[in-house]
Design a protein around this motif. Structure first.
Motif, PDB file in Angstrom:
ATOM      1  N   TRP A 105       0.840  -1.199   0.000  1.00 44.03           N
ATOM      2  CA  TRP A 105       0.000   0.000   0.000  1.00 44.03           C
ATOM      3  C   TRP A 105       0.877   1.252   0.000  1.00 44.03           C
ATOM      4  O   TRP A 105       0.593   2.230  -0.689  1.00 44.03           O
ATOM      5  N   TYR A 107       3.951   1.506  -1.186  1.00 42.03           N
ATOM      6  CA  TYR A 107       4.517   1.658  -2.531  1.00 42.03           C
ATOM      7  C   TYR A 107       3.495   2.287  -3.481  1.00 42.03           C
ATOM      8  O   TYR A 107       3.832   3.122  -4.317  1.00 42.03           O
ATOM      9  N   ARG A 108       2.257   1.871  -3.361  1.00 42.80           N
ATOM     10  CA  ARG A 108       1.223   2.329  -4.301  1.00 42.80           C
ATOM     11  C   ARG A 108       0.831   3.782  -4.074  1.00 42.80           C
ATOM     12  O   ARG A 108       0.626   4.543  -5.027  1.00 42.80           O
ATOM     13  N   TRP A 109       0.753   4.217  -2.816  1.00 45.92           N
ATOM     14  CA  TRP A 109       0.156   5.505  -2.528  1.00 45.92           C
ATOM     15  C   TRP A 109       1.072   6.534  -1.875  1.00 45.92           C
ATOM     16  O   TRP A 109       0.722   7.732  -1.858  1.00 45.92           O
ATOM     17  N   THR A 110       2.183   6.143  -1.314  1.00 48.29           N
ATOM     18  CA  THR A 110       2.983   7.105  -0.549  1.00 48.29           C
ATOM     19  C   THR A 110       4.443   7.167  -0.963  1.00 48.29           C
ATOM     20  O   THR A 110       5.196   7.970  -0.412  1.00 48.29           O
ATOM     21  N   TRP A 111       4.873   6.337  -1.912  1.00 47.48           N
ATOM     22  CA  TRP A 111       6.302   6.177  -2.157  1.00 47.48           C
ATOM     23  C   TRP A 111       6.889   7.357  -2.901  1.00 47.48           C
ATOM     24  O   TRP A 111       6.241   8.011  -3.699  1.00 47.48           O
ATOM     25  N   ARG A 221       1.871  -1.733  -7.766  1.00 47.28           N
ATOM     26  CA  ARG A 221       0.709  -1.219  -8.509  1.00 47.28           C
ATOM     27  C   ARG A 221       0.108  -2.309  -9.388  1.00 47.28           C
ATOM     28  O   ARG A 221      -1.104  -2.458  -9.491  1.00 47.28           O
ATOM     29  N   GLN A 224      -1.918  -4.696  -7.373  1.00 47.51           N
ATOM     30  CA  GLN A 224      -3.199  -4.114  -6.975  1.00 47.51           C
ATOM     31  C   GLN A 224      -4.220  -4.234  -8.110  1.00 47.51           C
ATOM     32  O   GLN A 224      -5.384  -4.560  -7.870  1.00 47.51           O
TER      33      GLN A 224
END
Length: 226
Positions: A105, A107-111, A221, A224
């Motif tokens: 999560w 990696y997908r939204w905050t990286w 990503r 997901q």
């Protein structure tokens, strides 16, 4: 005599499985302690080193609480100076996929690149691996070496453990693949640009690339979407 752990400051007091789980692992630092013990037992001072920002009292309180909750074991050794090791219980090891899901999560939204003031410990990313779903091509033993700014080397070994990978902090001369780089090279490789040009790869290059692919934000990503 065992130290009595402090009471929960903010219990959820709700009859629901997620609330019950958060009663045990929802406090700050708890999941990071689980992550940082994924490679094996550590002493108190070692946990302090890999958890920058936690105070001595915070760490002591959190460890006491986790022992009382059945997430950790505490082993005392008759040595001078005294030595105490903390290790994950089976109950806590069952949280590693939760740590992996949180990493995906993230990696997908905050990286992104390191922020000003953020401590950099590439090993913290490697310690998420036991909870991550790696690509099918990641089968074998891989040695990861980080050259720190101080000049010393930190080595990690990832090896097959059923459907996932286990991590140990040691060297592996006979590893199927070896990946070596400076701390900066690893930051570039694991960051959003996935620039691997400064990493040195020995042995099975396809295995090394498959692992690096599995540690990328792109893989998170894609997983997901799938």
């Amino acid at each position: 005599m065992a130290t009595v752990p402090p009471p929960k400051r903010h219990p959820y007091n709700q009859w629901a499985p997620d609330a019950r789980a958060l009663d045990l692992v929802g406090d700050k630092w708890t999941l990071l302690i689980v992550r940082d013990l994924a490679a094996g037992p550590r002493r108190f001072v070692e946990l302090q080193r890999v958890l920058p920002g936690i105070s001595t009292e915070q760490l002591r309180s959190r460890l006491n609480r986790m022992v009382a909750d059945g997430l950790l074991t505490r082993q005392r050794y008759r040595e001078v100076p005294p030595r105490v090791d903390y290790e994950l219980t089976e109950r806590a090891r069952d949280l590693l996929p939760v740590v992996g899901a949180l990493a995906r999560w993230g990696y997908r939204w905050t990286w992104g690149p390191p922020r000003a003031g953020e401590a950099i410990d590439v090993g913290a990313i490697f310690r998420c691996v036991p909870g991550l779903h790696m690509p099918p091509g990641v089968r074998g033993t891989i040695e990861l070496t980080v050259r720190r700014p101080s000049g010393d080397l930190k080595r990690y070994v990832l090896s097959e453990a059923g459907d996932t990978l286990a991590i140990e902090e040691r060297s592996a001369p006979d590893a199927d693949a070896k990946i070596t780089g400076s701390e900066r090279a690893w930051v570039e490789a694991l960051g959003p640009d996935t620039d691997r040009s400064e990493l040195e790869i020995q042995g099975d290059a396809r295995l090394a690339d498959a692992l690096l692919d599995g540690l990328s934000a792109t893989a998170a990503r894609d997983a997901q979407v799938a």
